[in-house]
Design a protein around this motif. Structure first.
Motif, PDB file in Angstrom:
ATOM      1  N   THR A  60       0.780  -1.177  -0.058  1.00 30.45           N
ATOM      2  CA  THR A  60      -0.155   0.077  -0.024  1.00 30.45           C
ATOM      3  C   THR A  60       0.815   1.284  -0.044  1.00 30.45           C
ATOM      4  OG1 THR A  60      -1.702  -1.217   1.149  1.00 30.45           O
ATOM      5  CG2 THR A  60      -1.744   1.282   1.290  1.00 30.45           C
ATOM      6  N   SER A  61       0.213   2.216  -0.694  1.00 26.59           N
ATOM      7  CA  SER A  61       0.920   3.554  -0.966  1.00 26.59           C
ATOM      8  C   SER A  61       2.269   3.662  -1.709  1.00 26.59           C
ATOM      9  CB  SER A  61       1.290   4.364   0.230  1.00 26.59           C
ATOM     10  OG  SER A  61       2.304   3.968   1.035  1.00 26.59           O
ATOM     11  N   ASN A  78      -0.902   1.672  -5.439  1.00 28.89           N
ATOM     12  CA  ASN A  78      -1.454   0.596  -4.670  1.00 28.89           C
ATOM     13  C   ASN A  78      -2.206   1.642  -3.610  1.00 28.89           C
ATOM     14  OD1 ASN A  78      -2.480  -0.981  -2.648  1.00 28.89           O
ATOM     15  ND2 ASN A  78      -0.893  -2.654  -3.080  1.00 28.89           N
ATOM     16  N   VAL A  79      -3.384   1.825  -3.656  1.00 28.05           N
ATOM     17  CA  VAL A  79      -4.150   2.505  -2.600  1.00 28.05           C
ATOM     18  C   VAL A  79      -4.822   1.528  -1.623  1.00 28.05           C
ATOM     19  CG1 VAL A  79      -4.790   4.398  -4.209  1.00 28.05           C
ATOM     20  CG2 VAL A  79      -6.293   2.569  -4.014  1.00 28.05           C
ATOM     21  N   GLY A  80      -4.441   0.343  -1.537  1.00 29.32           N
ATOM     22  CA  GLY A  80      -4.944  -0.648  -0.366  1.00 29.32           C
ATOM     23  C   GLY A  80      -6.026  -1.436  -0.737  1.00 29.32           C
ATOM     24  N   ASN A  81      -5.898  -2.790  -0.003  1.00 24.67           N
ATOM     25  CA  ASN A  81      -7.028  -3.735  -0.250  1.00 24.67           C
ATOM     26  C   ASN A  81      -7.333  -4.099  -1.628  1.00 24.67           C
ATOM     27  OD1 ASN A  81      -7.874  -3.629   2.416  1.00 24.67           O
ATOM     28  ND2 ASN A  81      -8.959  -1.739   1.886  1.00 24.67           N
ATOM     29  N   ASP A  82      -6.060  -4.521  -2.350  1.00 26.24           N
ATOM     30  CA  ASP A  82      -5.995  -4.882  -3.773  1.00 26.24           C
ATOM     31  C   ASP A  82      -6.804  -3.735  -4.704  1.00 26.24           C
ATOM     32  OD1 ASP A  82      -4.388  -7.303  -3.272  1.00 26.24           O
ATOM     33  OD2 ASP A  82      -6.310  -8.508  -2.946  1.00 26.24           O
ATOM     34  N   TYR A  84      -6.033  -0.376  -6.937  1.00 19.94           N
ATOM     35  CA  TYR A  84      -5.011   0.482  -7.677  1.00 19.94           C
ATOM     36  C   TYR A  84      -5.708   1.392  -8.455  1.00 19.94           C
ATOM     37  CZ  TYR A  84      -2.306  -3.831  -6.415  1.00 19.94           C
ATOM     38  OH  TYR A  84      -1.896  -4.635  -5.746  1.00 19.94           O
TER      39      TYR A  84
END
Length: 151
Positions: A60-61, A78-82, A84
């Motif tokens: 993430t990030s 990658n903004v988190g929790n799979d 993008y």
């Protein structure tokens, strides 16, 4: 009775045309919608997250720059929790030039021009001064270990 029917038909036509008149005459304010600096170029990239050059996107990030896509390349984050997000690497508030390429700085990107516009790679919105245009976004689909980026 003969004269009443044409008047009713004329009234019906007028009532039908009135909404069309209003819909076709709605103007836009060019000062508000001036996000026309970037070209609508085709974007079609597949990033294999198992390859070392893209493996940092597993966290993430983290972001990577992908050249030869969009107007000036693209940034994928990658903004988190799979999830993008992919953004054009050209500043949407500048005509294309050598300084309008956005440079990455953590989770943000900054324009190299004198005004140094700054944007978030999480939201695509400007940071600091409110700008007319946010970053140009592209579609990202996760397919197994591959990210497919397109428009």
């Amino acid at each position: 009775m003969r004269f009443v029917i044409p008047k009713i038909q004329h009234l019906k036509k007028t009532l039908l045309m009135l909404p069309i008149f209003f819909l076709t005459n709605c103007g836009s304010d060019d000062n508000i919608n001036n996000c026309n600096f970037l070209f609508n170029v085709g974007v079609n990239a597949t990033l294999n997250l198992n390859l070392p050059e893209y493996s940092q996107l597993l966290f993430t990030s983290n972001s990577v720059y992908v050249p030869n896509q969009g107007n000036a390349g693209i940034y994928v984050t990658n903004v988190g929790n799979d999830n993008y997000r992919a953004w054009d690497a050209a500043d949407p508030n500048h005509a294309p030039s050598s300084c309008s390429l956005l440079q990455i700085d953590g989770a943000n990107v900054t324009c190299g021009c004198a005004d140094q516009n700054e944007y978030s790679l999480f939201t695509g919105q400007s940071l600091g001064d409110q700008l007319q245009c946010g970053l140009k976004e592209y579609r990202v689909t996760l397919s197994g270990a591959n990210l497919v980026i397109s428009n």
